[in-house]
Write a protein that holds these residues in place. Structure first.
Motif, short mmCIF file in Angstrom:
data_model
loop_
_atom_site.label_atom_id
_atom_site.label_comp_id
_atom_site.label_asym_id
_atom_site.label_seq_id
_atom_site.Cartn_x
_atom_site.Cartn_y
_atom_site.Cartn_z
N SER A 28 0.85 -1.20 0.00
CA SER A 28 0.00 0.00 0.00
C SER A 28 0.88 1.25 0.00
O SER A 28 0.69 2.16 0.81
N CYS A 29 1.84 1.31 -0.90
CA CYS A 29 2.79 2.42 -0.95
C CYS A 29 2.08 3.74 -1.23
O CYS A 29 1.23 3.82 -2.13
N ALA A 30 2.46 4.77 -0.51
CA ALA A 30 1.77 6.06 -0.59
C ALA A 30 1.99 6.77 -1.92
O ALA A 30 1.27 7.70 -2.25
N HIS A 31 2.99 6.34 -2.69
CA HIS A 31 3.30 7.03 -3.95
C HIS A 31 2.91 6.19 -5.16
O HIS A 31 3.27 6.55 -6.29
N CYS A 32 2.17 5.10 -4.97
CA CYS A 32 1.90 4.16 -6.06
C CYS A 32 1.25 4.86 -7.26
O CYS A 32 0.16 5.43 -7.15
N SER A 33 1.91 4.80 -8.41
CA SER A 33 1.40 5.50 -9.59
C SER A 33 0.12 4.88 -10.12
O SER A 33 -0.69 5.56 -10.76
N THR A 34 -0.09 3.59 -9.86
CA THR A 34 -1.28 2.91 -10.37
C THR A 34 -2.38 2.78 -9.32
O THR A 34 -3.42 2.19 -9.61
N SER A 35 -2.15 3.30 -8.12
CA SER A 35 -3.12 3.17 -7.02
C SER A 35 -3.55 1.72 -6.84
O SER A 35 -4.73 1.41 -6.65
N SER A 36 -2.59 0.82 -6.89
CA SER A 36 -2.88 -0.61 -6.86
C SER A 36 -3.45 -1.04 -5.51
O SER A 36 -3.07 -0.53 -4.47
N THR A 37 -4.35 -2.02 -5.56
CA THR A 37 -4.89 -2.68 -4.38
C THR A 37 -5.02 -4.16 -4.71
O THR A 37 -4.85 -4.58 -5.85
#
Length: 358
Positions: A28-37
């Motif tokens: 759940s990285c705060a900088h994820c470019s893809t907003s992955s879940t």
């Protein structure tokens, strides 16, 4: 395959393909470019296999980058795609957030099979990833991957050349791996989960001719749509701007996608002079929205598309496209990173396993 080889190919049209295996990720990285879940979308495995199986000796890309989300959530698919690509003469690179390294445990067998099927492995590591997976655990896993004979690198992000965390991380990697593992260093971009907090990055515009190599490699998005750009806003946009849409893996094979990428006059001119120059030349009264934002709006400007179609058509357009790619490639991978990454760390992309330069 060393990281420098991969980066050197980046400006060459259709020399590579970015293939998103899934938008899912356990981190759940705060900088994820893809907003992955973990609820993220992904394309059916048979469609991706069929697409890669359509590579032929005559038209195969030189490299496929398997990415996500987290591509190693589908390790069997990753290994199978790497085997299909290799049969056509294509090498593969794999980018992972390193979820499997938590706790320093051995790399799971299924994941190691996928990694060793690839020709290069890159581990993402930065302040945000490190909150999810400890640095020491990532180092341990990368050593095991190197011991298995797979060339490896680190993909790092920070807030810029003056970021003290980034400086410390780079120094730690250089010491831990004796300058034998290359690094690609980028600034955090204001996209995905970082859109609300990361500072906007500026790109040259104002009408200057600034080639865009990001329009060189087709990108297969999480839903199978094929986009002519890896900018996350373009990849996620639905509908995709018409001039950036190359097809869909459910309907098109690689040969069709490659032909569309190579022969589109608009894409040629984006690769040669960039969107700002096209806007300034053919729609000078249009607002200057910045480099990438201007590109995404070109489909709404018929005069720009018509002008690009004239300039980029036929043998002349093909020659301009080829010359631009050759010029950028001749400048080398470090020059590419100076323009598109964190320039202060650009030379790290050319470190090699023997401690030298390629």
């Amino acid at each position: 395959m060393e990281l420098g080889e991969l980066i050197a190919l980046r400006p060459v049209p259709a020399a590579g393909l970015l293939l998103t295996l899934t938008r899912r990720c356990p981190l759940s990285c705060a900088h994820c470019s893809t907003s992955s879940t973990m609820a993220g979308e992904q394309t059916a495995a048979d469609r991706l296999r069929r697409f890669v199986a359509s590579f032929t000796a005559a038209d195969a890309p030189q490299v496929v980058l398997l990415t996500g989300g987290e591509p190693l959530l589908r390790p069997g698919l990753a290994a199978g795609l790497a085997a299909l690509a290799r049969a056509a003469g294509t090498r593969t690179a794999l980018l992972s957030g390193m979820f499997f390294a938590r706790g320093g445990r051995p790399v799971p067998a299924r994941i190691m099979r996928a990694i060793t099927a690839a020709d290069h492995f890159s581990a993402s590591l930065d302040a945000h990833h490190e909150r999810e997976v400890a640095r020491a655990d990532v180092f341990t896993a990368v050593r095991r991957i190197l011991d298995a004979g797979v060339p490896a690198s680190f993909h790092l992000t920070g807030t810029g050349p003056d970021d003290p965390y980034l400086a410390g991380l780079v120094a730690d990697i250089r010491a831990a791996f004796a300058d034998r593992v290359p690094m690609l260093v980028n600034d955090v971009r204001p996209v995905g989960r970082a859109a609300s907090w990361a500072g906007a990055t500026t790109r040259p515009d104002g009408g200057a001719a600034v080639p865009c190599p990001m329009a060189a490699w087709p990108t297969v998005a999480f839903d199978g749509t094929v986009v002519a750009c890896c900018n996350q806003r373009a990849v996620d946009a639905r509908p995709v701007p018409a001039h950036l849409l190359l097809g869909h893996v459910a309907e098109d094979d690689w040969g069709t996608v490659r032909r569309r990428s190579l022969t589109s006059p608009v894409l040629r001119m984006l690769r040669v002079v960039g969107p700002g120059h096209l806007r300034a030349r053919y729609a000078p009264d249009a607002p200057d929205r910045g480099y990438c934002a201007t590109c995404r709006t070109l489909s709404d400007r018929p005069a720009v598309l018509a002008g690009a179609a004239r300039d980029g058509a036929g043998p002349v357009g093909e020659l301009l496209d080829r010359h631009s790619a050759q010029t950028q490639r001749a400048a080398g991978p470090a020059a590419f990173v100076r323009r598109h990454g964190t320039s202060a760390y650009a030379d790290l992309v050319t470190l090699t396993a023997d401690g030298g330069r390629p």
